[in-house]
Enzyme design. Structure first.
Site, PDB file in Angstrom:
ATOM      1  N   ASP A  75      -4.303  13.579 -18.131  1.00 25.50           N
ATOM      2  CA  ASP A  75      -4.470  13.380 -19.591  1.00 25.50           C
ATOM      3  C   ASP A  75      -6.089  13.249 -19.591  1.00 25.50           C
ATOM      4  O   ASP A  75      -6.728  12.802 -18.707  1.00 25.50           O
ATOM      5  CB  ASP A  75      -4.095  12.043 -20.189  1.00 25.50           C
ATOM      6  CG  ASP A  75      -4.254  10.845 -19.504  1.00 25.50           C
ATOM      7  OD1 ASP A  75      -3.963  10.866 -18.196  1.00 25.50           O
ATOM      8  OD2 ASP A  75      -4.307  10.008 -20.064  1.00 25.50           O
ATOM      9  N   GLU A 137      -2.956   7.995 -18.106  1.00 21.89           N
ATOM     10  CA  GLU A 137      -3.774   7.040 -17.495  1.00 21.89           C
ATOM     11  C   GLU A 137      -5.108   6.461 -18.527  1.00 21.89           C
ATOM     12  O   GLU A 137      -5.451   5.210 -18.358  1.00 21.89           O
ATOM     13  CB  GLU A 137      -4.672   7.848 -16.333  1.00 21.89           C
ATOM     14  CG  GLU A 137      -5.430   6.527 -15.479  1.00 21.89           C
ATOM     15  CD  GLU A 137      -6.935   6.563 -15.809  1.00 21.89           C
ATOM     16  OE1 GLU A 137      -7.724   5.620 -15.180  1.00 21.89           O
ATOM     17  OE2 GLU A 137      -7.577   7.232 -16.662  1.00 21.89           O
TER      18      GLU A 137
END
Length: 417
Positions: A75, A137
């Site tokens: 991400d 994250e």
């Protein structure tokens, strides 16, 4: 152990495509691309219920070696920035640098490309090698928390012995990072007319709170790698009328922790100090910000651990000698792939230092198991922010170099004795 070329895996071609996949709102396309890439190289990966991508290479002798886990995330932060390949960029005053620009180029799709080089090129003779790629994250780290038993009803699926976490470190080997907690100090008083000597002023009590915050770490020794902890008041609000004694004040604090402090321990210590610093007629409450996943606590690994030394040595062994020499090769037998006076300073002087990492990461969830943070790219350079910024980029050569270093390190950890 067999060291292959990763079945022809090209980390730069992978990265160019990966950066083109926006993954700031939904990682689905990027995750599918990763799984398909692994499949093309003969690796069957699975996606667990938390969205993690997992692949493993067990040896025939699991008990004879360590379980090494390579981890990073797919991400990115908002907003997405389109891919651009700039082979003639000027970076930190160095002209003619081949870079890839775009969101995720250094945080953390560049590090992912490097980890894939090592993972695909390695067939362990002993122990086990696992690739564990998390989906969130940058937000809540629910994937990593579920994977490591940090969520209710989950257990540690990895149970690794050593962890290499991909983040932009400029090819330095980072062995520690401060944690980050966030909490709110709530002061409760009693309202009264401001003209009267009555009530309990919650805003006035904030003076004592700020003093307690300022002195919170006065007697706490610094960490040998991370230095002192930091506690910063960031937001304050209270009161509702200009002529009324306020019965409420809230102060948000940002905590940058050092080992061995835990989130729960920090909250308890802060509550005790604040209670002692405000009048008895003012109520005190200290609560950590609600999170679905555990806070990212501080971690540290012994700088002399074998994993650290191997990876630091790998940077030197694979250091490019000059602009015309492929990564991992040298211009002469005497240079032994360690650079040399003909190599540009920007190449010779980069990477291989052992130091702390300046940002909180999911490496926290793997501690106290020996863990290092490593990868191509920078959080910031001499011109300002790089990761999370509009100018995010990574040097192409550095991605290749990082991949070679990871492969060399895995060889040292998982080869037959």
């Amino acid at each position: 152990m067999t060291r292959s070329d990763g079945d022809g895996f090209d980390p730069i071609a992978f990265l160019e495509t990966a950066v083109r996949h926006p993954s700031h709102e939904d990682v689905g396309d990027m995750r599918e691309f990763l799984v398909e890439t692994l499949a093309e190289h003969g690796i069957e990966a699975r996606v667990d219920d938390a969205g993690n991508v997992l692949a493993s290479k067990p040896s025939a002798d699991l008990d004879a070696g360590p379980h090494v886990v390579c981890n990073t995330h797919i991400d990115t932060v908002t907003p997405h920035i389109p891919f651009e390949r700039d082979p003639d960029s000027t970076v930190e005053g160095e002209a003619g640098v081949d870079v890839i620009r775009g969101r995720g180029s250094c945080d953390a799709k560049g590090p992912l490309a490097a980890l894939l080089v090592g993972f695909l090129a390695t067939d362990p003779d002993r122990g086990r090698l696992t690739l564990a790629i998390t989906p969130d994250e940058e937000v809540h780290s629910l994937g990593a928390a579920a994977l490591t038993g940090g969520l209710e009803g989950t257990e540690d699926e990895l149970d690794g012995d050593l962890y290499i976490v991909g983040e932009p470190t400029g090819l330095d080997v980072c062995t520690a990072a401060k944690g980050r907690f966030e909490g709110t100090i709530e002061l409760s008083g009693e309202t009264a007319h401001a003209a009267e000597d009555a009530g309990a002023n919650a805003v006035a009590a904030a003076e004592g709170v700020l003093g307690a915050v300022r002195e919170f770490d006065a007697d706490r020794p610094p960490h040998d790698q991370l230095g002192p902890a930091r506690l910063t008041p960031t937001v304050i609000e209270g009161g509702s009328a200009t002529n009324q004694v306020p019965d409420r004040c809230a102060i948000v604090v940002d905590r940058r922790s050092i080992p061995p402090e835990t989130a729960a321990g920090f909250r308890e210590s802060l509550a005790n100090d604040v209670r002692a610093a405000v009048p008895d007629d003012v109520g005190v409450g200290v609560e950590l910000t609600d999170r679905e996943s555990p806070f990212l606590e501080a971690f540290s690994t012994d700088p002399d651990h074998e994993l650290v030394r191997l990876l630091a040595d790998a940077i030197d062994v694979t250091r490019p000698a000059d602009e015309d020499t492929p990564v991992g090769e040298s211009t002469s037998a005497d240079e032994d792939a360690h650079g040399g006076e003909d190599a540009p300073a920007a190449v010779r002087d980069r990477g291989g230092n052992v130091r702390p990492f300046s940002a909180a990461t999911e490496a926290s969830y793997f501690s106290p198991t020996p863990t290092v943070v490593f990868g191509p790219g920078d959080l910031a350079d001499a011109e300002g922010a790089v990761a999370h910024a509009d100018r995010e980029y990574v040097r192409v050569r550095e991605v290749e170099w990082a991949g070679d270093a990871v492969a060399w390190t895995l060889s040292g950890l998982l080869e037959a004795e």
